[in-house]
Design a protein around this motif. Structure first.
Motif, PDB file in Angstrom:
ATOM      1  N   ASP A  83       0.825  -1.218   0.000  1.00  0.00           N
ATOM      2  CA  ASP A  83       0.000   0.000   0.000  1.00  0.00           C
ATOM      3  C   ASP A  83       0.857   1.267   0.000  1.00  0.00           C
ATOM      4  N   LYS A  84       1.889   1.274   0.818  1.00  0.00           N
ATOM      5  CA  LYS A  84       2.761   2.444   0.870  1.00  0.00           C
ATOM      6  C   LYS A  84       3.684   2.454  -0.342  1.00  0.00           C
ATOM      7  N   ASN A  85       3.968   3.637  -0.846  1.00  0.00           N
ATOM      8  CA  ASN A  85       4.833   3.755  -2.025  1.00  0.00           C
ATOM      9  C   ASN A  85       6.203   3.158  -1.710  1.00  0.00           C
ATOM     10  N   SER A  86       6.585   2.122  -2.454  1.00  0.00           N
ATOM     11  CA  SER A  86       7.786   1.341  -2.126  1.00  0.00           C
ATOM     12  C   SER A  86       8.682   1.166  -3.337  1.00  0.00           C
ATOM     13  N   ILE A  87       9.940   0.885  -3.067  1.00  0.00           N
ATOM     14  CA  ILE A  87      10.891   0.563  -4.125  1.00  0.00           C
ATOM     15  C   ILE A  87      11.750  -0.604  -3.672  1.00  0.00           C
ATOM     16  N   ASN A  88      11.968  -1.539  -4.576  1.00  0.00           N
ATOM     17  CA  ASN A  88      12.785  -2.715  -4.282  1.00  0.00           C
ATOM     18  C   ASN A  88      14.143  -2.543  -4.955  1.00  0.00           C
ATOM     19  N   LEU A  89      15.154  -2.221  -4.158  1.00  0.00           N
ATOM     20  CA  LEU A  89      16.509  -1.967  -4.672  1.00  0.00           C
ATOM     21  C   LEU A  89      17.438  -3.150  -4.418  1.00  0.00           C
ATOM     22  N   SER A  90      16.873  -4.322  -4.254  1.00  0.00           N
ATOM     23  CA  SER A  90      17.678  -5.532  -4.056  1.00  0.00           C
ATOM     24  C   SER A  90      18.065  -6.121  -5.402  1.00  0.00           C
ATOM     25  N   SER A  91      19.031  -7.032  -5.400  1.00  0.00           N
ATOM     26  CA  SER A  91      19.446  -7.695  -6.644  1.00  0.00           C
ATOM     27  C   SER A  91      20.222  -8.963  -6.314  1.00  0.00           C
ATOM     28  N   THR A  92      20.383  -9.803  -7.303  1.00  0.00           N
ATOM     29  CA  THR A  92      21.079 -11.079  -7.123  1.00  0.00           C
ATOM     30  C   THR A  92      22.495 -10.869  -6.610  1.00  0.00           C
ATOM     31  N   SER A  93      22.876 -11.621  -5.582  1.00  0.00           N
ATOM     32  CA  SER A  93      24.225 -11.604  -4.987  1.00  0.00           C
ATOM     33  C   SER A  93      24.566 -10.292  -4.285  1.00  0.00           C
ATOM     34  N   GLN A  94      23.599  -9.449  -4.061  1.00  0.00           N
ATOM     35  CA  GLN A  94      23.845  -8.182  -3.379  1.00  0.00           C
ATOM     36  C   GLN A  94      23.961  -8.415  -1.877  1.00  0.00           C
ATOM     37  N   HIS A  95      25.004  -7.852  -1.269  1.00  0.00           N
ATOM     38  CA  HIS A  95      25.218  -8.062   0.166  1.00  0.00           C
ATOM     39  C   HIS A  95      25.103  -6.744   0.926  1.00  0.00           C
ATOM     40  N   ASP A  99      24.137  -2.842  -0.027  1.00  0.00           N
ATOM     41  CA  ASP A  99      22.892  -2.301   0.525  1.00  0.00           C
ATOM     42  C   ASP A  99      23.147  -0.960   1.220  1.00  0.00           C
ATOM     43  N   PHE A 100      24.199  -0.938   2.032  1.00  0.00           N
ATOM     44  CA  PHE A 100      24.489   0.248   2.845  1.00  0.00           C
ATOM     45  C   PHE A 100      24.850   1.442   1.965  1.00  0.00           C
ATOM     46  N   ARG A 101      25.644   1.204   0.929  1.00  0.00           N
ATOM     47  CA  ARG A 101      26.013   2.297   0.021  1.00  0.00           C
ATOM     48  C   ARG A 101      24.795   2.825  -0.731  1.00  0.00           C
ATOM     49  N   ILE A 102      23.946   1.908  -1.168  1.00  0.00           N
ATOM     50  CA  ILE A 102      22.726   2.345  -1.859  1.00  0.00           C
ATOM     51  C   ILE A 102      21.854   3.154  -0.913  1.00  0.00           C
ATOM     52  N   LEU A 103      21.707   2.677   0.310  1.00  0.00           N
ATOM     53  CA  LEU A 103      20.886   3.371   1.300  1.00  0.00           C
ATOM     54  C   LEU A 103      21.416   4.779   1.563  1.00  0.00           C
ATOM     55  N   LYS A 104      22.708   4.901   1.834  1.00  0.00           N
ATOM     56  CA  LYS A 104      23.278   6.201   2.174  1.00  0.00           C
ATOM     57  C   LYS A 104      23.265   7.163   0.994  1.00  0.00           C
ATOM     58  N   GLN A 105      23.548   6.648  -0.194  1.00  0.00           N
ATOM     59  CA  GLN A 105      23.670   7.537  -1.352  1.00  0.00           C
ATOM     60  C   GLN A 105      22.330   7.899  -2.000  1.00  0.00           C
ATOM     61  N   GLU A 126      27.598 -15.089   7.002  1.00  0.00           N
ATOM     62  CA  GLU A 126      28.798 -15.875   6.705  1.00  0.00           C
ATOM     63  C   GLU A 126      29.057 -15.984   5.204  1.00  0.00           C
ATOM     64  N   LEU A 127      28.614 -14.953   4.496  1.00  0.00           N
ATOM     65  CA  LEU A 127      28.896 -14.822   3.067  1.00  0.00           C
ATOM     66  C   LEU A 127      29.763 -13.594   2.856  1.00  0.00           C
ATOM     67  N   PRO A 128      30.711 -13.625   1.924  1.00  0.00           N
ATOM     68  CA  PRO A 128      31.589 -12.468   1.701  1.00  0.00           C
ATOM     69  C   PRO A 128      30.826 -11.281   1.121  1.00  0.00           C
ATOM     70  N   HIS A 129      31.214 -10.094   1.529  1.00  0.00           N
ATOM     71  CA  HIS A 129      30.639  -8.881   0.972  1.00  0.00           C
ATOM     72  C   HIS A 129      31.029  -8.751  -0.499  1.00  0.00           C
ATOM     73  N   ASN A 130      30.289  -7.912  -1.206  1.00  0.00           N
ATOM     74  CA  ASN A 130      30.627  -7.632  -2.603  1.00  0.00           C
ATOM     75  C   ASN A 130      31.945  -6.873  -2.677  1.00  0.00           C
ATOM     76  N   THR A 131      32.727  -7.149  -3.706  1.00  0.00           N
ATOM     77  CA  THR A 131      34.007  -6.471  -3.874  1.00  0.00           C
ATOM     78  C   THR A 131      33.845  -5.263  -4.799  1.00  0.00           C
ATOM     79  N   LYS A 132      34.917  -4.474  -4.913  1.00  0.00           N
ATOM     80  CA  LYS A 132      34.874  -3.317  -5.808  1.00  0.00           C
ATOM     81  C   LYS A 132      34.831  -3.732  -7.273  1.00  0.00           C
TER      82      LYS A 132
END
Length: 326
Positions: A83-95, A99-105, A126-132
């Motif tokens: 009901d509330k205006n929402s956006i799904n900014l998730s994606s495959t293999s995203q850690h 997430d944090f960079r997308i949220l802050k920026q 227990e999964l590695p974060h995404n690399t540069k």
């Protein structure tokens, strides 16, 4: 005499150099033109990233809820049923680090966002974060104007085709040559409403047959990642609280054969952290649907990803929770 030889040598050098430049141009110009054509073609394809980016640009003042996470969240949440205006900014293999960079920026653009959904599925700590070098960094920069490269960006960082040529070549073939419209049934929110193909469809959603198949699941423990990832998650929660954001910690449904094979130690460590979070932070909501029996075989694409029917049910359940949050 020496000057004549010198002048002759310079003249020959210039002639040879110009010839080289001419031949080089004849070789590289078609390559450049071909790449421009490929890049342009990719940019016209209605991928979920493109559509989501357009929705982000056109609704910055109205978006109240942001979903972040991996493919489990991407496949579980159809904002059409929220009901509330929402956006799904998730994606495959995203850690979480992405997430944090997308949220802050995006925070300065999404000033009216009140709720953030963060994923903590089984094994997430227990999964590695995404690399540069994560190939989707180009997509985030191009479509969301978010820099996840962990460095200053350059012109080439906005080029989409080069980020993963094999994948986008197949997209070009599907869209332009095969004209496979079923692969691009993306709604206005960037959700694929025809994403049914997978293991469960192949076995006609037959529980008996599905329970006899192999299950892809990570059972190895990575304690070297656990402490770092947990502390990083705390930083995310601290940031959300500082920004006055309500937090929903979510883990979407998984099929019973997947649940039976989970490493109990990994599960115990995850749950122990969530218990600490519940005591340390106020106003955090937990939405763990991993063993929700309302989700049957017909709800899934594979053991840990919902199909659009399952996503509709999960989104409506999430909607009930979101409507209870002031």
């Amino acid at each position: 005499m020496q000057d004549q030889k010198k002048n002759s040598s310079i003249s020959n050098f210039k002639r040879d150099f110009l010839y080289f430049v001419k031949i080089g141009s004849l070789f590289f110009l078609p390559v450049v033109i071909a790449y421009i054509a490929l890049e342009y073609s990719v940019l016209q394809i209605p991928t979920s990233y493109k559509v989501t980016g357009e929705y982000l640009d056109n609704n910055t003042e109205d978006i109240e809820v942001v979903f972040l996470g991996s493919s489990q969240i991407k496949n579980s949440i159809n904002p059409k049923h929220i009901d509330k205006n929402s956006i799904n900014l998730s994606s495959t293999s995203q850690h979480h680090n992405t997430d944090f960079r997308i949220l802050k920026q995006t925070r300065d653009r999404l000033k009216n966002t009140k709720v953030v959904i963060l994923e903590v599925s089984y094994g997430h700590f227990e999964l590695p974060h995404n690399t540069k070098y994560f190939w989707k960094n180009n997509l985030f920069l191009k479509y969301y104007s978010v820099n996840t490269f962990d460095r200053a960006t350059y012109f080439k960082d906005r080029l989409i085709y080069l980020s993963r040529p094999g994948f986008f070549s197949s997209q070009i073939v599907k869209y332009y040559i095969k004209k496979d419209s079923t692969s691009f049934s993306i709604n206005e929110f960037g959700f694929d409403e025809n994403n049914f193909k997978g293991k469960f469809m192949k076995f006609n959603y037959d529980d008996t047959k599905l329970l006899e198949t192999n299950v892809k699941i990570e059972r190895r423990a990575y304690l070297n990642l656990f402490d770092y990832n947990v502390n990083y998650f705390y930083r995310m929660l601290d940031y959300c609280k500082k920004e006055g954001l309500n937090i929903v910690i979510s883990s979407p449904p998984t099929y019973k054969s997947y649940n039976d094979l989970r490493n109990p130690n990994i599960l115990r460590r995850r749950d122990s952290i969530l218990n600490i979070v519940s005591k340390r932070y106020e106003g955090i909501y937990f939405f763990n649907s991993e063993e929700d029996s309302d989700f049957t075989a017909k709800s899934f694409r594979n053991e840990n990803h919902l199909n659009p029917n399952g996503a509709e049910l999960y989104s409506k359940k999430m909607n009930d929770l979101l409507n209870s949050i002031n």
